[in-house]
Design a protein around this motif. Structure first.
Motif, PDB file in Angstrom:
ATOM      1  N   PRO A 160       0.817  -1.216   0.000  1.00 14.54           N
ATOM      2  CA  PRO A 160       0.000   0.000   0.000  1.00 14.54           C
ATOM      3  C   PRO A 160       0.850   1.265   0.000  1.00 14.54           C
ATOM      4  CG  PRO A 160       0.048  -0.963   2.182  1.00 14.54           C
ATOM      5  CD  PRO A 160       0.757  -1.923   1.274  1.00 14.54           C
ATOM      6  N   SER A 161       0.276   2.305  -0.553  1.00 10.20           N
ATOM      7  CA  SER A 161       0.878   3.631  -0.503  1.00 10.20           C
ATOM      8  C   SER A 161      -0.015   4.462   0.421  1.00 10.20           C
ATOM      9  CB  SER A 161       0.923   4.237  -1.906  1.00 10.20           C
ATOM     10  OG  SER A 161       1.369   5.561  -1.848  1.00 10.20           O
ATOM     11  N   CYS A 162       0.554   5.030   1.471  1.00  7.22           N
ATOM     12  CA  CYS A 162      -0.253   5.699   2.497  1.00  7.22           C
ATOM     13  C   CYS A 162       0.253   7.108   2.783  1.00  7.22           C
ATOM     14  CB  CYS A 162      -0.235   4.897   3.798  1.00  7.22           C
ATOM     15  SG  CYS A 162      -0.756   3.181   3.608  1.00  7.22           S
ATOM     16  N   SER A 163      -0.643   7.953   3.278  1.00 10.03           N
ATOM     17  CA  SER A 163      -0.269   9.315   3.668  1.00 10.03           C
ATOM     18  C   SER A 163      -1.054   9.707   4.919  1.00 10.03           C
ATOM     19  CB  SER A 163      -0.543  10.303   2.541  1.00 10.03           C
ATOM     20  OG  SER A 163      -1.927  10.352   2.257  1.00 10.03           O
ATOM     21  N   ILE A 164      -0.528  10.682   5.627  1.00  9.59           N
ATOM     22  CA  ILE A 164      -1.167  11.131   6.866  1.00  9.59           C
ATOM     23  C   ILE A 164      -1.227  12.660   6.861  1.00  9.59           C
ATOM     24  CG2 ILE A 164       0.942  11.235   8.252  1.00  9.59           C
ATOM     25  CD1 ILE A 164      -0.860   9.833  10.479  1.00  9.59           C
ATOM     26  N   SER A 165      -2.281  13.194   7.452  1.00  7.07           N
ATOM     27  CA  SER A 165      -2.411  14.651   7.549  1.00  7.07           C
ATOM     28  C   SER A 165      -2.977  15.013   8.920  1.00  7.07           C
ATOM     29  CB  SER A 165      -3.323  15.188   6.451  1.00  7.07           C
ATOM     30  OG  SER A 165      -4.635  14.690   6.606  1.00  7.07           O
ATOM     31  N   VAL A 166      -2.706  16.245   9.324  1.00  6.35           N
ATOM     32  CA  VAL A 166      -3.246  16.770  10.574  1.00  6.35           C
ATOM     33  C   VAL A 166      -3.649  18.217  10.295  1.00  6.35           C
ATOM     34  CG1 VAL A 166      -1.002  17.513  11.496  1.00  6.35           C
ATOM     35  CG2 VAL A 166      -2.844  16.960  13.067  1.00  6.35           C
ATOM     36  N   ASP A 167      -4.826  18.606  10.811  1.00  4.19           N
ATOM     37  CA  ASP A 167      -5.250  19.987  10.578  1.00  4.19           C
ATOM     38  C   ASP A 167      -4.722  20.882  11.698  1.00  4.19           C
ATOM     39  OD1 ASP A 167      -6.942  19.411  12.698  1.00  4.19           O
ATOM     40  OD2 ASP A 167      -8.791  19.808  11.615  1.00  4.19           O
ATOM     41  N   TYR A 168      -5.173  22.099  11.727  1.00  3.27           N
ATOM     42  CA  TYR A 168      -4.707  23.051  12.720  1.00  3.27           C
ATOM     43  C   TYR A 168      -5.598  22.985  13.971  1.00  3.27           C
ATOM     44  CZ  TYR A 168      -8.609  25.533  10.677  1.00  3.27           C
ATOM     45  OH  TYR A 168      -9.854  25.854  10.213  1.00  3.27           O
ATOM     46  N   PRO A 169      -5.054  23.217  15.153  1.00  7.67           N
ATOM     47  CA  PRO A 169      -5.876  23.270  16.362  1.00  7.67           C
ATOM     48  C   PRO A 169      -6.897  24.399  16.255  1.00  7.67           C
ATOM     49  CG  PRO A 169      -3.560  23.079  16.922  1.00  7.67           C
ATOM     50  CD  PRO A 169      -3.630  23.369  15.459  1.00  7.67           C
ATOM     51  N   HIS A 170      -8.112  24.117  16.701  1.00  6.17           N
ATOM     52  CA  HIS A 170      -9.206  25.082  16.566  1.00  6.17           C
ATOM     53  C   HIS A 170     -10.275  24.799  17.606  1.00  6.17           C
ATOM     54  CE1 HIS A 170     -10.222  21.514  14.211  1.00  6.17           C
ATOM     55  NE2 HIS A 170     -11.482  21.773  14.524  1.00  6.17           N
ATOM     56  N   GLY A 171     -11.184  25.738  17.744  1.00  9.33           N
ATOM     57  CA  GLY A 171     -12.326  25.520  18.614  1.00  9.33           C
ATOM     58  C   GLY A 171     -13.193  24.407  18.043  1.00  9.33           C
ATOM     59  N   SER A 172     -13.596  23.466  18.887  1.00  6.43           N
ATOM     60  CA  SER A 172     -14.388  22.326  18.437  1.00  6.43           C
ATOM     61  C   SER A 172     -15.744  22.771  17.917  1.00  6.43           C
ATOM     62  CB  SER A 172     -14.582  21.346  19.595  1.00  6.43           C
ATOM     63  OG  SER A 172     -15.452  20.312  19.212  1.00  6.43           O
ATOM     64  N   HIS A 173     -16.183  22.145  16.825  1.00  3.90           N
ATOM     65  CA  HIS A 173     -17.507  22.402  16.275  1.00  3.90           C
ATOM     66  C   HIS A 173     -18.560  21.517  16.933  1.00  3.90           C
ATOM     67  CE1 HIS A 173     -14.641  23.763  13.228  1.00  3.90           C
ATOM     68  NE2 HIS A 173     -15.556  24.641  12.895  1.00  3.90           N
ATOM     69  N   THR A 174     -18.125  20.421  17.556  1.00  5.35           N
ATOM     70  CA  THR A 174     -19.067  19.480  18.171  1.00  5.35           C
ATOM     71  C   THR A 174     -19.133  19.580  19.686  1.00  5.35           C
ATOM     72  OG1 THR A 174     -17.354  17.774  18.132  1.00  5.35           O
ATOM     73  CG2 THR A 174     -18.893  17.811  16.286  1.00  5.35           C
TER      74      THR A 174
END
Length: 144
Positions: free
Chosen positions: A33-47
């Motif tokens: 498999p070819s795999c990738s990972i990402s992470v977004d920026y810290p923010h106020g939770s929407h949930t």
């Protein structure tokens, strides 16, 4: 009155061979498999109003035997100094090509500087595990 059809042995064998061919198909091996990972920026939770969180996504180009992801939320406390404030712990699934998770801190931290980090491992038998890691940039948290 019932009729019976009698065939010579050679003719019966020829018919059986024509009707029931012997299968000789071989299974082609899977590619790693070819795999990738990402992470977004810290923010106020929407949930969860009032919480600060960060999301991570680990994806592969094919379904794999097993996947794990762990997401962390870091608070900058000084020059190149950080404190771990949120950890998703290791999340697992199998037979899929993507896994998501998030790390949260159950307080609002507008204006604080944080970043996210994510680790992923994909297992596809018979290949070696595929590992991935990413660390986001420091950002000022907004939106909580």
């Amino acid at each position: 009155m019932q009729k019976t059809l009698a065939l010579p042995v050679a003719a019966a064998t020829a018919i059986a061979t024509a009707v029931l061919p012997v299968a000789t198909a071989s299974a082609a091996p899977l590619a790693p498999p070819s795999c990738s990972i990402s992470v977004d920026y810290p923010h106020g939770s929407h949930t969860v109003p009032g919480a600060t969180n960060v999301h991570g996504v680990f994806s592969c180009n094919t379904k794999v035997t097993g996947m794990t992801i762990q997401v962390k939320l870091w608070l900058r406390t000084g020059y190149q100094q950080y404190q771990l404030v949120g950890d998703s712990l290791v999340q697992r699934n199998s037979g899929k090509n993507q896994i998501k998770s998030n790390a949260a801190w159950n307080q609002c931290h507008d204006g604080w500087v944080m970043h996210g980090e994510a680790f992923g491992v994909a297992t596809q038998v018979p290949y070696q595990p595929v590992t991935a890691h990413t660390s986001g940039k420091d950002v000022v948290v907004v939106g909580c």
